[in-house]
Design an enzyme around this catalytic site. Structure first.
Site, PDB file in Angstrom:
ATOM      1  N   LYS A  13       0.832  -1.214   0.000  1.00  0.00           N
ATOM      2  CA  LYS A  13       0.000   0.000   0.000  1.00  0.00           C
ATOM      3  C   LYS A  13       0.864   1.260   0.000  1.00  0.00           C
ATOM      4  CE  LYS A  13      -2.334  -0.764   3.769  1.00  0.00           C
ATOM      5  NZ  LYS A  13      -1.554  -1.961   4.195  1.00  0.00           N
ATOM      6  N   ARG A  88     -11.730   1.317   9.480  1.00  0.00           N
ATOM      7  CA  ARG A  88     -11.556  -0.091   9.826  1.00  0.00           C
ATOM      8  C   ARG A  88     -12.823  -0.698  10.413  1.00  0.00           C
ATOM      9  NH1 ARG A  88      -5.495  -0.110  12.576  1.00  0.00           N
ATOM     10  NH2 ARG A  88      -4.335   0.075  10.625  1.00  0.00           N
ATOM     11  N   ARG A 127      13.008  -9.884   3.903  1.00  0.00           N
ATOM     12  CA  ARG A 127      13.505  -8.544   3.600  1.00  0.00           C
ATOM     13  C   ARG A 127      14.457  -8.031   4.688  1.00  0.00           C
ATOM     14  NH1 ARG A 127       7.809  -5.128   4.273  1.00  0.00           N
ATOM     15  NH2 ARG A 127       7.662  -5.268   6.564  1.00  0.00           N
ATOM     16  N   ARG A 161      13.985  -5.952  10.563  1.00  0.00           N
ATOM     17  CA  ARG A 161      13.015  -5.533  11.570  1.00  0.00           C
ATOM     18  C   ARG A 161      12.678  -6.706  12.477  1.00  0.00           C
ATOM     19  NH1 ARG A 161       8.126  -2.208   8.891  1.00  0.00           N
ATOM     20  NH2 ARG A 161       7.204  -3.080  10.796  1.00  0.00           N
TER      21      ARG A 161
END
Length: 224
Positions: A13, A88, A127, A161
């Site tokens: 997104k 949401r 990643r 991360r």
């Protein structure tokens, strides 16, 4: 053109919103970014946000609506908006309709980036980035030209991360499904939802979104 971008974390997104901002002059309104900006600005509303966040409580729908109202007030009418992370819930969807109406805007599309959960887990878990310059890499899809050396700055230090692990990603996917399930039927009933393959290449996803936006809401709804 005012749209909602839906998709779980890692669906792309943010990447697509950045491209839409650069190529179409649209503005991304991310609730997370707005909350952080308000807190930093220390406006009266920002002070409310800081107090709630510091207490560990969830920021109320009323405060989020006020932030969106404030942001929309700064935009020229011709500037399109990308809503990311909001709404949401059904209540938030109704609130957004009211806000858009107050600013003489309409919601044109709800675009969902559809992903395969197993493939998305592989995409996220693999990643990592250069610890020095931030260049992004992936264990399988985007490795440095020389193993262990950043292509851009030559650093040999990399980082991942802490939350880029399979369990966390699957939890996020479950949370996304739970949060979007109440609102998708609302927008589907209004003919606003369009689905895009979020697992395709970035440019292919961008092209699919461009085709949706270029058709225009009236033509798109007429053709189903």
């Amino acid at each position: 053109m005012n749209i909602i971008l839906l998709g779980p974390p890692g669906a792309g997104k943010g990447t697509q919103a950045t491209k839409l901002q650069a190529e179409r002059g649209m503005v991304q309104l991310s609730t997370g970014d707005m909350l952080r900006e308000a807190r930093k600005a220390q406006t009266p509303l920002g002070q409310q946000v800081a107090a709630v966040m510091d207490s560990g409580a969830l920021v109320s729908d009323e405060i989020v609506s006020a932030l969106i109202d404030e942001k929309l007030s700064t935009l020229v009418p011709a500037q399109g908006v990308i809503f990311d992370g909001y709404p949401r819930t059904a209540a938030q969807a109704a609130s957004l309709d009211d806000l858009l109406g107050q600013h003489h805007r309409t919601l044109d599309y709800v675009i969902e980036l559809v992903v395969d959960e197993d493939a998305l887990v592989e995409r996220i878990v693999g990643r990592y980035s250069c610890a020095k310059c931030g260049t992004n890499y992936h264990d399988h899809f985007n490795m440095p030209k020389v193993a262990g050396v950043c292509d851009v700055c030559g650093s040999t230090e990399f980082k991942r991360r802490a939350d880029d692990n399979a369990d966390t990603v699957r939890t996020r996917m479950a949370e996304y499904r739970a949060k979007t399930s109440p609102i998708l039927p609302i927008y589907e009933a209004r003919g606003l939802v369009r689905h895009v393959d979020g697992m395709a290449a970035i440019d292919a996803v961008s092209g699919a979104i461009d085709r949706i936006l270029d058709i225009g809401p009236n033509e798109g709804r007429a053709s189903g």
